[in-house]
Design a protein around this motif. Structure first.
Motif, PDB file in Angstrom:
ATOM      1  N   LEU A  30       0.858  -1.177   0.000  1.00 15.19           N
ATOM      2  CA  LEU A  30       0.000   0.000   0.000  1.00 15.19           C
ATOM      3  C   LEU A  30       0.895   1.228   0.000  1.00 15.19           C
ATOM      4  CD1 LEU A  30      -2.929   1.080   0.220  1.00 15.19           C
ATOM      5  CD2 LEU A  30      -2.604   1.076   2.693  1.00 15.19           C
ATOM      6  N   ILE A  31       0.632   2.137  -0.928  1.00 15.97           N
ATOM      7  CA  ILE A  31       1.430   3.359  -1.054  1.00 15.97           C
ATOM      8  C   ILE A  31       0.491   4.547  -0.909  1.00 15.97           C
ATOM      9  CG2 ILE A  31       2.898   4.721  -2.583  1.00 15.97           C
ATOM     10  CD1 ILE A  31       3.651   1.996  -3.923  1.00 15.97           C
ATOM     11  N   VAL A  32       0.876   5.501  -0.088  1.00 12.74           N
ATOM     12  CA  VAL A  32       0.067   6.696   0.141  1.00 12.74           C
ATOM     13  C   VAL A  32       0.848   7.912  -0.334  1.00 12.74           C
ATOM     14  CG1 VAL A  32      -1.039   8.131   1.891  1.00 12.74           C
ATOM     15  CG2 VAL A  32      -1.106   5.642   2.105  1.00 12.74           C
ATOM     16  N   ALA A  33       0.174   8.790  -1.065  1.00 12.14           N
ATOM     17  CA  ALA A  33       0.776  10.052  -1.503  1.00 12.14           C
ATOM     18  C   ALA A  33       0.226  11.171  -0.637  1.00 12.14           C
ATOM     19  CB  ALA A  33       0.442  10.312  -2.969  1.00 12.14           C
ATOM     20  N   GLU A  34       1.116  12.031  -0.183  1.00 12.07           N
ATOM     21  CA  GLU A  34       0.714  13.183   0.628  1.00 12.07           C
ATOM     22  C   GLU A  34       1.178  14.473  -0.026  1.00 12.07           C
ATOM     23  OE1 GLU A  34       1.916  13.112   4.701  1.00 12.07           O
ATOM     24  OE2 GLU A  34       1.299  11.025   4.978  1.00 12.07           O
ATOM     25  N   ILE A  35       0.348  15.492   0.084  1.00 11.56           N
ATOM     26  CA  ILE A  35       0.715  16.843  -0.343  1.00 11.56           C
ATOM     27  C   ILE A  35       0.392  17.767   0.818  1.00 11.56           C
ATOM     28  CG2 ILE A  35       0.199  18.749  -1.918  1.00 11.56           C
ATOM     29  CD1 ILE A  35      -0.346  16.705  -4.104  1.00 11.56           C
ATOM     30  N   ASP A  36       1.395  18.494   1.271  1.00  9.68           N
ATOM     31  CA  ASP A  36       1.236  19.427   2.393  1.00  9.68           C
ATOM     32  C   ASP A  36       0.566  18.771   3.603  1.00  9.68           C
ATOM     33  OD1 ASP A  36       2.406  21.466   0.880  1.00  9.68           O
ATOM     34  OD2 ASP A  36       0.480  22.053   0.019  1.00  9.68           O
ATOM     35  N   GLY A  37       0.975  17.534   3.900  1.00 11.31           N
ATOM     36  CA  GLY A  37       0.463  16.829   5.062  1.00 11.31           C
ATOM     37  C   GLY A  37      -0.916  16.232   4.900  1.00 11.31           C
ATOM     38  N   GLU A  38      -1.490  16.353   3.720  1.00 14.03           N
ATOM     39  CA  GLU A  38      -2.828  15.808   3.475  1.00 14.03           C
ATOM     40  C   GLU A  38      -2.729  14.609   2.528  1.00 14.03           C
ATOM     41  OE1 GLU A  38      -7.219  17.416   2.041  1.00 14.03           O
ATOM     42  OE2 GLU A  38      -5.562  18.826   2.258  1.00 14.03           O
ATOM     43  N   VAL A  39      -3.498  13.566   2.803  1.00 11.11           N
ATOM     44  CA  VAL A  39      -3.493  12.398   1.930  1.00 11.11           C
ATOM     45  C   VAL A  39      -4.090  12.802   0.578  1.00 11.11           C
ATOM     46  CG1 VAL A  39      -4.392  10.076   1.549  1.00 11.11           C
ATOM     47  CG2 VAL A  39      -3.622  10.758   3.824  1.00 11.11           C
ATOM     48  N   VAL A  60      -2.606  -4.049 -10.033  1.00 12.49           N
ATOM     49  CA  VAL A  60      -2.959  -2.823  -9.320  1.00 12.49           C
ATOM     50  C   VAL A  60      -4.291  -3.098  -8.645  1.00 12.49           C
ATOM     51  CG1 VAL A  60      -3.537  -0.378  -9.518  1.00 12.49           C
ATOM     52  CG2 VAL A  60      -1.737  -1.360 -10.980  1.00 12.49           C
ATOM     53  N   ALA A  61      -4.264  -3.212  -7.341  1.00 13.00           N
ATOM     54  CA  ALA A  61      -5.479  -3.526  -6.595  1.00 13.00           C
ATOM     55  C   ALA A  61      -6.308  -2.281  -6.329  1.00 13.00           C
ATOM     56  CB  ALA A  61      -5.110  -4.208  -5.271  1.00 13.00           C
ATOM     57  N   ALA A  62      -5.670  -1.115  -6.343  1.00 11.35           N
ATOM     58  CA  ALA A  62      -6.388   0.147  -6.136  1.00 11.35           C
ATOM     59  C   ALA A  62      -5.507   1.297  -6.581  1.00 11.35           C
ATOM     60  CB  ALA A  62      -6.759   0.329  -4.671  1.00 11.35           C
ATOM     61  N   LEU A  63      -6.133   2.312  -7.121  1.00  5.00           N
ATOM     62  CA  LEU A  63      -5.475   3.584  -7.400  1.00  5.00           C
ATOM     63  C   LEU A  63      -6.551   4.647  -7.320  1.00  5.00           C
ATOM     64  CD1 LEU A  63      -3.022   5.313  -8.343  1.00  5.00           C
ATOM     65  CD2 LEU A  63      -3.909   5.033 -10.643  1.00  5.00           C
ATOM     66  N   VAL A  64      -6.351   5.600  -6.434  1.00  3.15           N
ATOM     67  CA  VAL A  64      -7.312   6.700  -6.314  1.00  3.15           C
ATOM     68  C   VAL A  64      -6.564   7.957  -5.882  1.00  3.15           C
ATOM     69  CG1 VAL A  64      -7.944   6.112  -3.948  1.00  3.15           C
ATOM     70  CG2 VAL A  64      -9.523   7.436  -5.333  1.00  3.15           C
ATOM     71  N   VAL A  65      -6.958   9.065  -6.511  1.00  6.83           N
ATOM     72  CA  VAL A  65      -6.408  10.368  -6.180  1.00  6.83           C
ATOM     73  C   VAL A  65      -7.584  11.254  -5.800  1.00  6.83           C
ATOM     74  CG1 VAL A  65      -5.157  12.382  -7.070  1.00  6.83           C
ATOM     75  CG2 VAL A  65      -4.448  10.077  -7.744  1.00  6.83           C
TER      76      VAL A  65
END
Length: 126
Positions: A30-39, A60-65
């Motif tokens: 599981l990989i999480v992307a953060e911008i300015d401390g927000e998911v 790819v089991a999931a990808l959401v932005v």
């Protein structure tokens, strides 16, 4: 909530339980992307032994932005990270599913070099 954006509604408790289950599974990353401390987004990779290939299979089991973070390179960065993780785990092929109604997602994946290769079927098991 991001899972709801992906079409998988969940309460915070359900999401936490799902994430804990995924984190406890060595075949899933599981990989999480953060911008300015927000998911900003999340992605999941599932690696498994498959009968149809000589190397391990990756999916790819999931990808959401999150909507407010779209068109800012987050999805592409997450996909790059998934591809790197798949390679590191011995996979030479990465597959994914996307709903028929998601023309935006289809264009995104095609721009990244993915090809439409087939169909997916599903059935609720009771």
């Amino acid at each position: 909530m991001l899972l709801g954006d992906l079409g998988y509604p969940a309460t915070e408790a359900q999401a936490a339980e799902r994430i804990a289950r995924v984190e406890g599974d060595a075949s899933t990353s599981l990989i999480v992307a953060e911008i300015d401390g927000e998911v900003a987004g999340l992605a999941a990779l599932h690696v498994q032994n498959v009968i149809e290939r000589d190397d391990v299979g990756s999916h790819v089991a999931a990808l959401v932005v999150g909507e407010q973070f779209r068109r800012r390179g987050v999805g592409e960065a997450l996909m790059d990270a998934l591809e790197d993780e798949a390679r590191a785990r011995g996979s030479r092929y990465l597959a994914l599913n996307t709903a028929h109604r998601r023309a935006d997602a289809h264009a995104f994946y095609e721009a990244l070099g993915y090809e439409h290769t087939g169909r997916r079927y599903g059935k609720e098991l009771r």
